[in-house]
Write a protein that holds these residues in place. Structure first.
Motif, mmCIF file in Angstrom:
data_model
loop_
_atom_site.group_PDB
_atom_site.id
_atom_site.type_symbol
_atom_site.label_atom_id
_atom_site.label_comp_id
_atom_site.label_asym_id
_atom_site.label_seq_id
_atom_site.Cartn_x
_atom_site.Cartn_y
_atom_site.Cartn_z
ATOM 1 N N SER A 173 5.587 -39.095 -86.646
ATOM 2 C CA SER A 173 4.704 -39.770 -85.381
ATOM 3 C C SER A 173 4.125 -38.546 -84.844
ATOM 4 C CB SER A 173 4.906 -40.905 -84.642
ATOM 5 O OG SER A 173 5.714 -40.678 -83.694
ATOM 6 N N PRO A 174 2.576 -38.651 -84.367
ATOM 7 C CA PRO A 174 2.634 -37.269 -83.550
ATOM 8 C C PRO A 174 3.679 -37.486 -82.090
ATOM 9 C CG PRO A 174 0.992 -38.823 -83.806
ATOM 10 C CD PRO A 174 1.866 -39.135 -84.571
ATOM 11 N N TYR A 175 4.467 -38.389 -81.563
ATOM 12 C CA TYR A 175 5.380 -38.741 -80.284
ATOM 13 C C TYR A 175 6.634 -38.134 -80.734
ATOM 14 C CZ TYR A 175 9.402 -40.471 -77.550
ATOM 15 O OH TYR A 175 10.309 -40.195 -76.939
ATOM 16 N N ALA A 176 7.118 -38.392 -82.085
ATOM 17 C CA ALA A 176 8.783 -37.416 -82.887
ATOM 18 C C ALA A 176 7.440 -36.420 -83.529
ATOM 19 C CB ALA A 176 8.582 -38.459 -84.051
ATOM 20 N N ALA A 177 6.944 -35.709 -83.265
ATOM 21 C CA ALA A 177 6.409 -34.500 -83.799
ATOM 22 C C ALA A 177 6.696 -33.718 -82.530
ATOM 23 C CB ALA A 177 5.282 -34.581 -84.570
ATOM 24 N N SER A 178 6.044 -34.017 -81.365
ATOM 25 C CA SER A 178 5.649 -33.547 -79.980
ATOM 26 C C SER A 178 7.315 -32.553 -80.129
ATOM 27 C CB SER A 178 5.429 -34.234 -79.120
ATOM 28 O OG SER A 178 6.114 -34.969 -79.108
ATOM 29 N N LYS A 179 8.659 -34.152 -79.880
ATOM 30 C CA LYS A 179 9.793 -34.196 -79.641
ATOM 31 C C LYS A 179 10.824 -33.127 -80.029
ATOM 32 C CE LYS A 179 11.683 -36.314 -76.106
ATOM 33 N NZ LYS A 179 11.464 -35.576 -74.711
ATOM 34 N N ALA A 180 10.822 -33.041 -81.634
ATOM 35 C CA ALA A 180 10.734 -32.405 -82.379
ATOM 36 C C ALA A 180 11.063 -31.342 -82.370
ATOM 37 C CB ALA A 180 10.521 -32.161 -83.598
ATOM 38 N N ALA A 181 9.148 -30.611 -81.753
ATOM 39 C CA ALA A 181 9.618 -29.529 -81.432
ATOM 40 C C ALA A 181 9.394 -29.325 -79.896
ATOM 41 C CB ALA A 181 7.699 -29.089 -80.879
ATOM 42 N N SER A 182 9.802 -29.800 -79.402
ATOM 43 C CA SER A 182 10.486 -29.196 -78.220
ATOM 44 C C SER A 182 12.112 -29.609 -78.305
ATOM 45 C CB SER A 182 10.587 -30.574 -77.105
ATOM 46 O OG SER A 182 10.675 -31.983 -76.968
ATOM 47 N N ASP A 183 12.818 -30.237 -78.976
ATOM 48 C CA ASP A 183 14.181 -29.540 -79.413
ATOM 49 C C ASP A 183 14.144 -28.533 -79.941
ATOM 50 O OD1 ASP A 183 13.990 -32.386 -78.361
ATOM 51 O OD2 ASP A 183 14.971 -33.383 -80.554
ATOM 52 N N HIS A 184 13.750 -28.181 -80.822
ATOM 53 C CA HIS A 184 13.935 -26.694 -81.417
ATOM 54 C C HIS A 184 13.150 -25.995 -80.929
ATOM 55 C CE1 HIS A 184 13.473 -28.387 -85.176
ATOM 56 N NE2 HIS A 184 12.360 -28.679 -85.558
ATOM 57 N N PHE A 185 12.088 -25.703 -79.294
ATOM 58 C CA PHE A 185 12.115 -24.416 -78.239
ATOM 59 C C PHE A 185 13.651 -24.228 -77.697
ATOM 60 C CE2 PHE A 185 7.828 -24.900 -79.098
ATOM 61 C CZ PHE A 185 7.742 -23.073 -79.149
ATOM 62 N N VAL A 186 14.037 -25.413 -77.008
ATOM 63 C CA VAL A 186 15.334 -25.941 -76.307
ATOM 64 C C VAL A 186 16.434 -24.857 -76.651
ATOM 65 C CG1 VAL A 186 17.230 -26.935 -75.280
ATOM 66 C CG2 VAL A 186 14.752 -28.033 -75.451
ATOM 67 N N ARG A 187 16.502 -24.812 -78.320
ATOM 68 C CA ARG A 187 17.668 -24.509 -79.500
ATOM 69 C C ARG A 187 17.489 -22.672 -79.316
ATOM 70 N NH1 ARG A 187 20.374 -25.148 -84.295
ATOM 71 N NH2 ARG A 187 20.252 -23.157 -86.117
ATOM 72 N N ALA A 188 16.057 -22.599 -79.685
ATOM 73 C CA ALA A 188 15.857 -21.232 -79.977
ATOM 74 C C ALA A 188 15.709 -20.337 -78.211
ATOM 75 C CB ALA A 188 14.064 -21.006 -79.943
ATOM 76 N N TYR A 189 15.810 -20.701 -77.053
ATOM 77 C CA TYR A 189 16.568 -20.447 -76.288
ATOM 78 C C TYR A 189 17.859 -19.843 -75.994
ATOM 79 C CZ TYR A 189 11.919 -20.000 -74.152
ATOM 80 O OH TYR A 189 9.813 -19.034 -73.947
ATOM 81 N N HIS A 191 20.206 -19.804 -78.246
ATOM 82 C CA HIS A 191 20.140 -18.896 -79.600
ATOM 83 C C HIS A 191 19.317 -17.614 -79.129
ATOM 84 C CE1 HIS A 191 22.173 -20.756 -82.783
ATOM 85 N NE2 HIS A 191 21.778 -21.736 -82.013
ATOM 86 N N THR A 192 17.833 -17.196 -78.413
ATOM 87 C CA THR A 192 17.310 -16.595 -78.358
ATOM 88 C C THR A 192 17.843 -15.123 -77.753
ATOM 89 O OG1 THR A 192 15.943 -16.555 -79.284
ATOM 90 C CG2 THR A 192 15.254 -14.431 -78.157
ATOM 91 N N TYR A 193 17.821 -16.083 -75.665
ATOM 92 C CA TYR A 193 17.978 -15.919 -74.262
ATOM 93 C C TYR A 193 19.522 -16.474 -74.027
ATOM 94 C CZ TYR A 193 13.065 -15.124 -74.726
ATOM 95 O OH TYR A 193 12.223 -15.428 -75.265
ATOM 96 N N GLY A 194 20.488 -16.768 -74.644
ATOM 97 C CA GLY A 194 21.635 -17.309 -74.288
ATOM 98 C C GLY A 194 21.228 -18.557 -72.510
ATOM 99 N N LEU A 195 19.804 -19.095 -72.913
ATOM 100 C CA LEU A 195 20.010 -20.184 -71.293
ATOM 101 C C LEU A 195 20.545 -21.076 -71.829
ATOM 102 C CD1 LEU A 195 17.597 -20.870 -69.577
ATOM 103 C CD2 LEU A 195 16.935 -22.332 -70.700
ATOM 104 N N PRO A 196 21.627 -21.667 -71.026
ATOM 105 C CA PRO A 196 22.620 -22.674 -70.928
ATOM 106 C C PRO A 196 22.180 -23.814 -71.450
ATOM 107 C CG PRO A 196 23.068 -21.432 -69.626
ATOM 108 C CD PRO A 196 21.980 -21.431 -70.000
ATOM 109 N N THR A 197 21.957 -24.289 -72.855
ATOM 110 C CA THR A 197 21.587 -25.999 -73.152
ATOM 111 C C THR A 197 21.758 -26.776 -73.766
ATOM 112 O OG1 THR A 197 20.408 -24.733 -75.116
ATOM 113 C CG2 THR A 197 18.816 -23.769 -73.150
ATOM 114 N N LEU A 198 21.223 -27.761 -73.219
ATOM 115 C CA LEU A 198 22.078 -29.155 -73.821
ATOM 116 C C LEU A 198 21.065 -30.278 -74.756
ATOM 117 C CD1 LEU A 198 24.578 -29.937 -71.473
ATOM 118 C CD2 LEU A 198 25.803 -29.325 -73.373
ATOM 119 N N THR A 199 21.092 -29.984 -75.387
ATOM 120 C CA THR A 199 20.598 -31.535 -76.141
ATOM 121 C C THR A 199 20.567 -32.895 -76.393
ATOM 122 O OG1 THR A 199 19.011 -29.876 -77.049
ATOM 123 C CG2 THR A 199 18.397 -32.087 -77.749
ATOM 124 N N THR A 200 20.086 -33.749 -75.764
ATOM 125 C CA THR A 200 20.980 -35.078 -76.069
ATOM 126 C C THR A 200 19.738 -36.423 -77.055
ATOM 127 O OG1 THR A 200 19.922 -35.907 -74.097
ATOM 128 C CG2 THR A 200 22.370 -35.501 -74.418
#
Ligand code: NAD
Ligand code: DAU
Length: 371
Positions: A173-189, A191-200
């Motif tokens: 769904s557009p909702y799920a796609a938007s959440k997936a995109a946000s998860d990818h940005f969190v992951r990228a931050y 891996h790229t910058y070392g920002l200490p992220t966690l995703t649930t």
């Protein structure tokens, strides 16, 4: 006593850390903040845009608590977020803020992209700039916890194994796609910058204080009003129901003990077909608020299906269970009973959320759904 209350705070240097919680006037965020303030988990700064889904009345009981601060604003406003980060110097950010209703994302996806994708990106960017200026000890202790959904993994067939953290993303769904995109940005931050992220990534939450556009509160309130109880399609779509308090405790645990850069699935171990959920609510209401001449189940009405309706979600939460010792505490019978009782006992809250735009939404989503 729930296990969380005996866990020691590990990552924070102070006894009472400060959390910037976004979307804290919504369903899960507000339940989290109430628990955080009452259990003295943390000082909380709540940044919320106050969309239709929010309700500050939910937080009225802690509004004047000195450990709680509310700011109305958008996670996408980098200037505002940067100011708040400098002002309050939080030890962690928990991002609950989102457009969260699948049906609305189908009728009008724009806001979902704006908040869930662009807003999360802007929040990450402001967080990175703040984090990079911290001392190295503070940098190590800092956490950015992003609250996401099982819907990013797509849809399961009845015999498929449950979603694991390494299940490939397949949002529908557009909702799920938007959440997936946000998860990818969190992951990228991370891996790229070392920002200490966690995703649930969690399954369907239910419990007190949920806006009545979602299946469980909609069913309770429609039933009490003797209105039809709309079941999309054949009612055999399956969701895994997680009691919101269990979810809040899982988030707190991941915040304290989760491994930086990792993802944790959170589920209720409680798969139910939609029709079963609605029938169980009807049975509880028959006990607690009986009608003189009929059963609530007579209101059940099959309506046109949701486009692209995901058939089944199921969460494998063995990772959080094995690594952090979390298990859901509530079973569906007790959780559903508590939920129905809460709506029966809180008519002021109910009347307030049902005023205004809510009636327009019911018209927009259900008027043309008749079979
Ligand atoms: P909700 O819709 O009840 O609340 C969302 C809150 O975010 C509202 O208070 C709203 O005003 C606020 N908000 C929206 N846009 C904002 C913005 N741009 N800036 C600041 N605040 C904004 O949502 P919820 O059910 O509490 O869900 C919280 C989070 O959990 C969401 O990220 C959602 O995707 C995720 N999630 C929810 C469920 C569920 O079953 N409810 C399940 C899995 C994941
Ligand atoms: O799985 C997690 C997701 O759960 C979250 O990410 C979303 O934010 C949250 O809204 C929820 O999404 P769902 O679409 O699963 O929840 P909803 O309550 O809208 O619907 C639950 C199921 O009930 C779904 O199969 C659709 C069905 N349904 C829903 C409504 C509102 C009906 O049959 N009739 C209805 O009127």
């Amino acid at each position: 006593m729930r296990i969380i209350t005996i866990l020691m705070t590990q990552i924070f240097s102070t006894i009472m850390p400060t959390l910037l919680v976004t979307g804290g006037a919504g369903f899960i965020g507000a339940n989290f903040i109430l628990q955080a303030i009452k259990s003295q988990w943390a000082n909380v700064v709540n940044l919320d845009k106050l969309t239709y889904a929010s309700n500050l009345q939910t937080l009225a009981e802690i509004a004047s608590n000195p450990n709680y601060h509310f700011i109305q604003g958008d996670i996408g406003n980098v200037e505002l977020v940067s100011y708040l980060l400098e002002q309050y110097q939080p030890d962690a950010i928990i991002n609950f803020a989102a457009e969260s209703h699948v049906d609305r994302s189908i009728l009008s996806p724009h806001d979902f992209i704006q908040t869930n994708v662009v807003g999360t990106f802007q929040l990450l960017e402001a967080s990175r700039l703040y984090w990079q200026k911290l001392s190295s000890t503070k940098q190590q202790q800092f956490r950015f916890l992003h609250v996401s959904t099982d819907e990013v993994y797509g849809s399961l067939q009845p015999q498929d194994p449950a979603f694991r953290e390494d299940t490939p993303y397949a949002p529908n769904s557009p909702y799920a796609a938007s959440k997936a995109a946000s998860d990818h940005f969190v992951r990228a931050y991370y891996h790229t910058y070392g920002l200490p992220t966690l995703t649930t990534n969690c399954s369907n939450n239910y419990g007190p204080r949920q806006f009545p556009e979602k299946l469980i509160p909609l069913t309770i309130l429609n039933a009490l009003d003797s209105k039809p109880l709309p079941i999309y399609g054949d009612g055999q779509n399956v969701r895994d129901w997680l009691y919101v308090i269990d979810h809040c405790e899982a988030i707190y645990l991941v915040l304290q003990q989760g491994k930086v850069g990792e993802t944790y699935n959170i589920g209720g171990l409680n798969e139910q077909a939609n029709l079963t959920v609605v029938e169980r609510i009807c049975a509880i209401l028959d006990e607690l608020a009986p009608k003189s001449n009929s059963h609530y189940s007579s209101l059940i009405t099959f309506v046109k299906d949701r486009p692209g309706h995901d058939r089944r979600y199921a969460i494998d939460c063995s990772k959080i269970s094995r690594d952090l010792g979390w298990q859901p505490q509530e079973n569906f019978d007790s959780g559903l009973l508590k939920t129905v009782q809460w709506y029966l006992n809180n008519s002021d809250w109910v009347n307030q959320v049902r005023s205004g735009d809510y009636q327009n939404w019911l018209k927009q989503n259900y008027e043309n759904r008749k079979l």
